[in-house]
Enzyme design. Structure first.
Site, PDB file in Angstrom:
ATOM      1  N   GLN A   1       2.435  -6.096  -2.836  1.00  0.00           N
ATOM      2  CA  GLN A   1       2.619  -6.051  -1.457  1.00  0.00           C
ATOM      3  C   GLN A   1       3.926  -5.113  -1.272  1.00  0.00           C
ATOM      4  O   GLN A   1       4.355  -4.337  -1.920  1.00  0.00           O
ATOM      5  CB  GLN A   1       2.924  -7.463  -1.070  1.00  0.00           C
ATOM      6  CG  GLN A   1       1.550  -8.422  -0.814  1.00  0.00           C
ATOM      7  CD  GLN A   1       1.111  -8.944  -2.200  1.00  0.00           C
ATOM      8  OE1 GLN A   1       1.937  -9.537  -2.701  1.00  0.00           O
ATOM      9  NE2 GLN A   1      -0.246  -8.744  -2.568  1.00  0.00           N
TER      10      GLN A   1
ATOM     11  N   LYS B   1       2.292   2.041  -5.159  1.00  0.00           N
ATOM     12  CA  LYS B   1       3.058   1.596  -6.439  1.00  0.00           C
ATOM     13  C   LYS B   1       2.214   1.635  -7.819  1.00  0.00           C
ATOM     14  O   LYS B   1       2.679   2.008  -8.603  1.00  0.00           O
ATOM     15  CB  LYS B   1       3.342   0.131  -6.441  1.00  0.00           C
ATOM     16  CG  LYS B   1       4.099  -0.246  -5.018  1.00  0.00           C
ATOM     17  CD  LYS B   1       4.566  -1.729  -5.000  1.00  0.00           C
ATOM     18  CE  LYS B   1       3.289  -2.338  -4.167  1.00  0.00           C
ATOM     19  NZ  LYS B   1       2.850  -2.138  -3.059  1.00  0.00           N
TER      20      LYS B   1
ATOM     21  N   ASP C   1       0.751  -1.106   0.048  1.00  0.00           N
ATOM     22  CA  ASP C   1       0.073  -0.112   0.159  1.00  0.00           C
ATOM     23  C   ASP C   1       1.022   1.382   0.156  1.00  0.00           C
ATOM     24  O   ASP C   1       0.317   2.405   0.539  1.00  0.00           O
ATOM     25  CB  ASP C   1      -1.024  -0.028   1.132  1.00  0.00           C
ATOM     26  CG  ASP C   1      -1.838  -1.277   1.159  1.00  0.00           C
ATOM     27  OD1 ASP C   1      -2.471  -1.788   0.145  1.00  0.00           O
ATOM     28  OD2 ASP C   1      -1.745  -1.874   2.393  1.00  0.00           O
TER      29      ASP C   1
ATOM     30  N   SER D   1      -7.596  -1.394   0.089  1.00  0.00           N
ATOM     31  CA  SER D   1      -8.337  -1.332  -1.106  1.00  0.00           C
ATOM     32  C   SER D   1      -8.911  -3.061  -1.588  1.00  0.00           C
ATOM     33  O   SER D   1      -9.719  -3.128  -2.455  1.00  0.00           O
ATOM     34  CB  SER D   1      -7.605  -0.740  -2.207  1.00  0.00           C
ATOM     35  OG  SER D   1      -6.295  -1.136  -2.118  1.00  0.00           O
TER      36      SER D   1
ATOM     37  N   ARG E   1       3.798 -29.323  -5.536  1.00  0.00           N
ATOM     38  CA  ARG E   1       3.648 -29.708  -6.754  1.00  0.00           C
ATOM     39  C   ARG E   1       2.295 -30.422  -7.399  1.00  0.00           C
ATOM     40  O   ARG E   1       2.361 -31.405  -7.830  1.00  0.00           O
ATOM     41  CB  ARG E   1       4.874 -30.912  -7.217  1.00  0.00           C
ATOM     42  CG  ARG E   1       6.300 -30.113  -7.127  1.00  0.00           C
ATOM     43  CD  ARG E   1       7.369 -30.851  -6.652  1.00  0.00           C
ATOM     44  NE  ARG E   1       7.220 -31.373  -5.464  1.00  0.00           N
ATOM     45  CZ  ARG E   1       8.207 -32.286  -4.753  1.00  0.00           C
ATOM     46  NH1 ARG E   1       9.256 -32.478  -5.311  1.00  0.00           N
ATOM     47  NH2 ARG E   1       8.006 -32.777  -3.619  1.00  0.00           N
TER      48      ARG E   1
ATOM     49  N   GLY F   1      -4.039  -4.646  -4.172  1.00  0.00           N
ATOM     50  CA  GLY F   1      -5.052  -3.528  -4.209  1.00  0.00           C
ATOM     51  C   GLY F   1      -4.375  -2.449  -4.994  1.00  0.00           C
ATOM     52  O   GLY F   1      -3.585  -1.602  -4.100  1.00  0.00           O
ATOM     53  N   HIS F   2      -4.378  -2.105  -6.277  1.00  0.00           N
ATOM     54  CA  HIS F   2      -3.489  -0.977  -6.790  1.00  0.00           C
ATOM     55  C   HIS F   2      -4.542   0.152  -7.088  1.00  0.00           C
ATOM     56  O   HIS F   2      -5.333  -0.098  -8.148  1.00  0.00           O
ATOM     57  CB  HIS F   2      -2.798  -1.183  -7.903  1.00  0.00           C
ATOM     58  CG  HIS F   2      -1.610  -2.125  -7.246  1.00  0.00           C
ATOM     59  ND1 HIS F   2      -0.593  -2.903  -8.169  1.00  0.00           N
ATOM     60  CD2 HIS F   2      -1.071  -2.411  -6.076  1.00  0.00           C
ATOM     61  CE1 HIS F   2       0.161  -3.540  -7.546  1.00  0.00           C
ATOM     62  NE2 HIS F   2      -0.145  -3.430  -6.060  1.00  0.00           N
TER      63      HIS F   2
END
Ligand code: IMP
Length: 431
Positions: free
Chosen positions: A225, A17, A14, A300, A144, A41-42
């Site tokens: 993140q 970015k 947050d 967000s 895997r 959340g951008h």
């Protein structure tokens, strides 16, 4: 000149970015997400309109850009479908410019159910995850047994794999978590429309990126993140399940370190954290209220109130080292407007040994209490300022002090959510 730029967070996410990726993408042709999933959340503000992205790379909202979701990302096909649909409805035509790796592990509903059930069982010791199934999806990758994006192209393979993995999940749901069983046929049925939607986007993105590097096109690597949520370098176990530090790019995309030309660390002018875990400079007073209110510090992705605190130089120096940062971008400076004084944490005191510590082990972070340096605040508005010289003297001194303490230049300052609310310091020339 070929310049590939990494944009990553130096705190707990947050940091803002998304806006910086969007701002710097104007001259770049590829934007790549390399880790995390729709836990991110951008938030972008474009022409006054707020848009929150979780999976789609932020730079894709510019017309001539190609977006890549590489194999380091755990991908919820439903979240992708919803987000692309929302953007197309807003008039951003991105569907033909977005590619997803055939090797991306899928997040399906049993991952989400497991994430939520586990947090519930942990009770007071819960990590405070976003509840998006991120941890279980990465666990399957390491064990895997992930279903990969490429599997979406063959219903037979998908069915066999799903039936097998659900055996394992159902056993845990019933015998340990007291949760209802899930049936693979139901999941296939729900998946059919999104399979159709994703089909043409699924590619070997490692090969695409290799060609992009060879053809000397610019790439922006968009981190999700922040450094201290990294599963290896963060405040374990209160972390996410991916490598949000620079190493995540190599494993998550297949692009090697010599192609990372510029590594920009995004740092909020103060600190925030969502979810649980140590936070040495955390505030519980009126300054917390100020930062929450003026910084709109609510998650967000989940809407949770973010915890707030003063800027922590000890951790910032560690992030600079962990990520080989070229420079810093300081965001949300305007949120500090109106505070009488501003503190910077310059070292810690260990409450058990009473020692002063400048380079703490992450293992002992919960025992650290901040030692502060206090600076005068400023009463003038800085929101929207676009030139360094137009900032109040106290704000300029705060910025220079951060550079001095970290021995790292600040190349960009963000003074508001809009693309235009940005100060470029003279020597920032990434392209
Ligand atoms: P998970 O990634 O959902 O497993 O959550 C693990 C921790 O990372 C929790 O404390 C979350 O609040 C935090 N987290 C995950 N994604 C973000 C993000 O994009 N910004 C801030 N915190 C995040």
């Amino acid at each position: 000149m070929n310049k590939n730029i990494v944009i990553l967070g130096t705190q707990w996410g947050d940091e803002g970015k998304g806006k910086i990726v969007d701002v710097l993408t104007s001259k770049n042709s590829y934007v790549v997400r390399y880790q995390g999933g729709h836990n991110a959340g951008h938030t972008l503000v474009i022409d006054g309109k707020k848009i929150v992205l979780h999976l789609v790379p932020s730079g894709l909202l510019r017309d001539d850009v190609i977006g890549i979701i590489a194999h380091g990302v755990v991908l919820s096909p439903f979240a992708l479908f919803q987000e692309v649909d929302m953007l197309e409805n807003l008039g951003f035509h991105i569907k033909n410019r977005l590619f997803i790796s055939d090797m991306s592990p899928l997040i399906l509903k049993y991952h989400v159910a497991m994430d939520i059930a586990r947090e519930k069982k942990l009770g007071l010791n819960a990590l405070g995850t976003t509840g998006r199934g991120i941890g279980p999806a990465y666990e399957d990758k390491i064990s895997r047994c992930s279903i990969l994006c490429g599997d979406l192209k063959d219903i037979k393979i998908l069915s066999v794999k799903l039936e097998k993995i659900l055996d394992y999940y159902n056993h845990q749901f019933i015998s340990f978590y007291n949760q209802p069983m899930m049936y693979y046929k139901d999941i296939i049925k729900e998946l059919l429309p999104v399979i159709d939607f994703c089909h043409d986007m699924i590619q070997d993105t490692t090969d695409m990126l290799h060609n992009t590097v060879k053809n000397r096109k610019n790439i922006i690597f968009e981190g999700a993140q922040g450094s201290f949520l990294d599963v290896d370098h963060g405040t374990y176990p209160y972390v996410t399940s991916s490598n949000s530090t620079v190493g995540g790019i190599m494993t998550g995309t297949g692009v090697g370190p010599k192609h990372l030309d510029y590594i920009l660390g995004i740092t909020k002018a103060y600190s925030t954290r969502v979810g649980n875990g140590p936070f040495p400079t955390e505030l519980f007073d009126d300054v917390d209220k100020h930062l929450s209110y003026y910084g709109h510090e609510f998650g967000s992705t989940t809407g949770r109130k973010r915890r707030t605190g003063w800027l922590d130089i000890v951790l910032l120096c560690r992030a600079i080292y962990l990520n080989s940062l070229s420079s810093l971008c300081l965001t949300k400076l305007d949120v500090l407007d109106g505070l009488k004084e501003i503190k910077i944490c310059i070292a810690y005191k260990n409450i058990q040994t009473l020692e002063v510590i400048k380079y703490p082990s992450m293992y002992h972070l919960q025992n650290m209490r901040p030692i502060y340096e206090t600076h005068p605040g400023w009463m003038q508005k800085t929101k929207g300022v676009t030139k360094l010289k137009d900032l109040p003297n106290e704000a300029q001194r705060y910025i220079h002090r951060i550079e001095e303490l970290t021995n790292t230049p600040i190349s960009i300052i963000s003074t508001g959510p809009d693309r235009l609310h940005t100060i470029f310091i003279k020597d920032f020339t990434p392209i």
